[in-house]
Design a protein around this motif. Structure first.
Motif, PDB file in Angstrom:
ATOM      1  N   ARG A 258       0.834  -1.202   0.000  1.00  0.00           N
ATOM      2  CA  ARG A 258       0.000   0.000   0.000  1.00  0.00           C
ATOM      3  C   ARG A 258       0.871   1.254   0.000  1.00  0.00           C
ATOM      4  O   ARG A 258       1.985   1.264   0.507  1.00  0.00           O
ATOM      5  N   ASN A 259       0.313   2.297  -0.587  1.00  0.00           N
ATOM      6  CA  ASN A 259       0.971   3.604  -0.575  1.00  0.00           C
ATOM      7  C   ASN A 259       0.271   4.485   0.450  1.00  0.00           C
ATOM      8  O   ASN A 259      -0.905   4.803   0.311  1.00  0.00           O
ATOM      9  N   ILE A 260       0.984   4.843   1.503  1.00  0.00           N
ATOM     10  CA  ILE A 260       0.418   5.689   2.546  1.00  0.00           C
ATOM     11  C   ILE A 260       1.196   6.993   2.571  1.00  0.00           C
ATOM     12  O   ILE A 260       2.430   6.996   2.645  1.00  0.00           O
ATOM     13  N   SER A 261       0.509   8.083   2.528  1.00  0.00           N
ATOM     14  CA  SER A 261       1.167   9.380   2.470  1.00  0.00           C
ATOM     15  C   SER A 261       1.823   9.716   3.805  1.00  0.00           C
ATOM     16  O   SER A 261       1.484   9.159   4.852  1.00  0.00           O
ATOM     17  N   ALA A 262       2.781  10.640   3.729  1.00  0.00           N
ATOM     18  CA  ALA A 262       3.486  11.051   4.947  1.00  0.00           C
ATOM     19  C   ALA A 262       2.531  11.699   5.944  1.00  0.00           C
ATOM     20  O   ALA A 262       2.677  11.538   7.160  1.00  0.00           O
ATOM     21  N   GLU A 263       1.519  12.423   5.422  1.00  0.00           N
ATOM     22  CA  GLU A 263       0.570  13.067   6.327  1.00  0.00           C
ATOM     23  C   GLU A 263      -0.215  12.023   7.119  1.00  0.00           C
ATOM     24  O   GLU A 263      -0.412  12.155   8.333  1.00  0.00           O
ATOM     25  N   ASN A 264      -0.646  10.957   6.444  1.00  0.00           N
ATOM     26  CA  ASN A 264      -1.370   9.896   7.154  1.00  0.00           C
ATOM     27  C   ASN A 264      -0.479   9.210   8.175  1.00  0.00           C
ATOM     28  O   ASN A 264      -0.918   8.836   9.266  1.00  0.00           O
TER      29      ASN A 264
ATOM     30  N   MET B  26       0.843   8.286  13.936  1.00  0.00           N
ATOM     31  CA  MET B  26       1.778   8.316  15.054  1.00  0.00           C
ATOM     32  C   MET B  26       1.258   9.223  16.171  1.00  0.00           C
ATOM     33  O   MET B  26       1.345   8.899  17.362  1.00  0.00           O
ATOM     34  N   ARG B  27       0.710  10.375  15.779  1.00  0.00           N
ATOM     35  CA  ARG B  27       0.172  11.310  16.773  1.00  0.00           C
ATOM     36  C   ARG B  27      -1.027  10.697  17.500  1.00  0.00           C
ATOM     37  O   ARG B  27      -1.169  10.852  18.729  1.00  0.00           O
ATOM     38  N   ASP B  28      -1.892   9.996  16.766  1.00  0.00           N
ATOM     39  CA  ASP B  28      -3.050   9.366  17.400  1.00  0.00           C
ATOM     40  C   ASP B  28      -2.630   8.303  18.411  1.00  0.00           C
ATOM     41  O   ASP B  28      -3.243   8.176  19.485  1.00  0.00           O
ATOM     42  N   LEU B  29      -1.579   7.560  18.089  1.00  0.00           N
ATOM     43  CA  LEU B  29      -1.082   6.559  19.031  1.00  0.00           C
ATOM     44  C   LEU B  29      -0.617   7.209  20.331  1.00  0.00           C
ATOM     45  O   LEU B  29      -0.952   6.740  21.438  1.00  0.00           O
ATOM     46  N   GLU B  30       0.131   8.271  20.221  1.00  0.00           N
ATOM     47  CA  GLU B  30       0.622   8.953  21.416  1.00  0.00           C
ATOM     48  C   GLU B  30      -0.534   9.557  22.211  1.00  0.00           C
ATOM     49  O   GLU B  30      -0.535   9.524  23.451  1.00  0.00           O
ATOM     50  N   ASN B  31      -1.539  10.091  21.515  1.00  0.00           N
ATOM     51  CA  ASN B  31      -2.679  10.694  22.214  1.00  0.00           C
ATOM     52  C   ASN B  31      -3.495   9.645  22.962  1.00  0.00           C
ATOM     53  O   ASN B  31      -3.991   9.904  24.065  1.00  0.00           O
ATOM     54  N   VAL B  32      -3.638   8.476  22.374  1.00  0.00           N
ATOM     55  CA  VAL B  32      -4.369   7.406  23.063  1.00  0.00           C
ATOM     56  C   VAL B  32      -3.651   7.026  24.352  1.00  0.00           C
ATOM     57  O   VAL B  32      -4.271   6.846  25.411  1.00  0.00           O
ATOM     58  N   ALA B  33      -2.328   6.922  24.303  1.00  0.00           N
ATOM     59  CA  ALA B  33      -1.569   6.525  25.489  1.00  0.00           C
ATOM     60  C   ALA B  33      -1.637   7.591  26.578  1.00  0.00           C
ATOM     61  O   ALA B  33      -1.843   7.284  27.756  1.00  0.00           O
ATOM     62  N   THR B  34      -1.482   8.865  26.215  1.00  0.00           N
ATOM     63  CA  THR B  34      -1.453   9.934  27.214  1.00  0.00           C
ATOM     64  C   THR B  34      -2.832  10.254  27.769  1.00  0.00           C
ATOM     65  O   THR B  34      -2.945  11.058  28.703  1.00  0.00           O
ATOM     66  N   SER B  35      -3.883   9.655  27.228  1.00  0.00           N
ATOM     67  CA  SER B  35      -5.228   9.912  27.749  1.00  0.00           C
ATOM     68  C   SER B  35      -5.489   9.201  29.077  1.00  0.00           C
ATOM     69  O   SER B  35      -6.490   9.486  29.727  1.00  0.00           O
ATOM     70  N   PHE B  36      -4.605   8.299  29.492  1.00  0.00           N
ATOM     71  CA  PHE B  36      -4.783   7.592  30.762  1.00  0.00           C
ATOM     72  C   PHE B  36      -4.087   8.359  31.884  1.00  0.00           C
ATOM     73  O   PHE B  36      -3.113   9.093  31.665  1.00  0.00           O
TER      74      PHE B  36
END
Length: 502
Positions: A416-422, A427-437
């Motif tokens: 698959r071709n995934i853009s740099a923005e995606n 990556m940002r969503d992963l960090e936000n999920v972790a810091t929500s605890f």
């Protein structure tokens, strides 16, 4: 005369001789009959005597048998009588023992009552001495025990989790590698062709036609927007329906090759292109089912499967993605003992909803499940299609295989071709999920999003809570995000003691 007399005399002599012979013969027969009768009477007498002797012998044997039977019956009666006497004695012994047992039970019950009284008295004395009730003492003991074994529990849980994960990961990797190494497929991604190259500028004018009649007729017949001025030497086709876009591309190529471009000819060529695309769609669906070795798929579902040939997802051809997944899924199903046929059909059709997402509102896996249910397919197939993404829990082995193969096929290099923005957003969503605890100091997504390291505050999170926190973060990521492969959650708790000697 003399001759006549002689004849008469001869006749008389003959008659007399015959009479004499007959008389003698009759006397002889009578004697023989008397003799036979006498012999028969003698033999009959002998037979009667023999019969009487036999009857006497039979009567004697019968009498002996009768006597013997009477003796046996007498012996049996004596044995029965002896047994009755023995049973009576045993019953008497049982009655005696039962009486003794009842007496012993009464004594035991008395002893139990005395023990309970003594225990209650001792408990009262202990409560008065310790100034604690039984419940309070039990709670205090449990608290002390939990504090003493807490570290051991943390170590044991961590060890068991690590061991289970290592064994499960090793076995899963072995099964996946065994299945995937048998499947050889290209890693280059595909894109749907949406641009047609023009031979020269004159052809562009002929396609547009006088006052735009040709291009309008082509757009009206195909339902595709045609852009001829944006890119030099190219015609851009724009449509949400990939089938229409493919029909328009083929019709344009046929028109440019033929050279006769006018509204009537355009309608004729578009119909021809539509028929060719329909045949290609049906052939693609049949070929895909034949390639993976499954039969019994409804004709309507096969057509929708064939339409995926002209659909891409992140640059990956959806039909090739489905057939590749089906081959891997069949191998995994055989390894773990799942239903191979159900697994293959569900995997082949898992993205069939993408063929109609431009016409039907909703997520493609829900649409695909509804289509499978509509055409009377097995409930296990419907569930596997509907649960191959994270919004519905997979509850069958076949559904879990579909989900694993979907992630494996999408995650392989070049699929698959995934853009740099995606990528940055994920990556940002992963960090936000972790810091929500609560209790988390920092979180870092690393290894291209394959791992997230969470640093917790040791004052707020202990070792046992850290294990639970890692599981909670993993559950939150599974339920809120879409990602290929797996993500490792690494919770780090560190306590530092710093002191200065002066």
């Amino acid at each position: 005369m003399i001759e006549a007399i002689i004849a008469i005399v001869g006749i008389v002599l003959g008659i007399g001789s015959a009479a004499v012979y007959n008389k003698q013969r009759g006397a002889s027969s009578s004697l023989k009959a008397d003799k036979i009768l006498a012999d028969a009477k003698h033999k009959a007498g002998d037979i009667v005597l023999e019969a009487k002797d036999e009857a006497l012998k039979v009567a004697e044997e019968t009498r002996k048998l009768d006597d013997e039977r009477r003796r046996e019956i007498k012996k049996s009666e004596d044995r029965v009588a002896q047994r009755e006497v023995t049973l009576d004695r045993k019953f008497e012994d049982l009655d005696t023992r039962s009486e003794k047992l009842r007496n012993q039970e009464d004594e035991l019950e008395k002893l139990k009552s005395e023990v309970r009284e003594l225990r209650d008295k001792q408990q009262d004395k202990l409560e008065k001495i310790a100034k604690l009730t039984k419940k309070e003492a039990a709670e205090k003991l449990m608290t002390m025990t939990e504090r003493d074994i807490r570290d051991d529990m943390v170590g044991l849980i961590s060890k068991l989790q690590t061991s289970a994960m290592e064994e499960a990961e090793e076995k899963a990797q072995l099964i996946l590698v065994t299945a995937m190494e048998r499947i050889s497929s290209e890693v280059t991604a595909e894109r749907t062709v949406t641009a047609v190259k023009l031979e020269d500028e004159e052809m562009k004018g002929r396609i547009i036609g006088k006052e735009g009649r040709n291009i309008q007729a082509l757009q009206r017949a195909t339902g595709v927007d045609i852009l001829v001025d944006d890119t030099p030497g190219m015609i851009i086709l724009s449509s949400f329906d990939p089938i229409r876009r493919q029909v328009a591309r083929m019709a344009l190529e046929l028109l440019m090759k033929d050279g006769r471009i006018h509204p009537a000819r355009i309608e004729e060529v578009v119909e021809k292109a539509q028929r060719q695309i329909d045949k290609e769609i049906e052939r693609a669906g049949d070929d895909a089912a034949r390639e993976v070795g499954v039969v019994g798929i409804p004709k309507e579902m096969l057509r929708l499967l064939g339409e995926l040939k002209f659909r891409t997802s992140y640059g990956q051809n959806v039909l090739k993605h489905s057939t590749e997944m089906t081959q891997i899924a069949g191998q995994i199903a055989e390894e773990i003992g799942a239903d191979v046929r159900i697994t293959k059909i569900a995997t082949l059709l898992h993205d069939v909803g993408k063929a109609v997402t431009h016409r039907v509102e909703g997520k493609h896996h829900h649409i695909g499940a509804e289509l499978a249910r509509k055409y009377g397919m097995d409930d296990r197939i419907v569930h596997a299609i509907e649960s191959h993404h994270d919004d519905i829990e997979a509850t069958t082995p076949e559904a879990l295989i579909v989900r694993v193969c979907d992630a494996a096929s999408a995650a392989r290099p070049g699929a698959r071709n995934i853009s740099a923005e995606n990528f940055v957003e994920r990556m940002r969503d992963l960090e936000n999920v972790a810091t929500s605890f609560e209790g988390i100091d920092k979180a870092y997504a690393i290894s291209a999003g394959r791992e997230i390291r969470v640093i917790v505050r040791p004052q707020a999170i202990d070792d046992l809570s850290a294990i639970k926190l890692a599981r909670d973060i993993a559950t939150r990521i599974e339920s809120t995000m879409q990602y290929p492969g797996t993500i490792k959650i690494n919770v780090i708790r560190e306590t530092r003691a710093i002191e200065f000697a002066k």
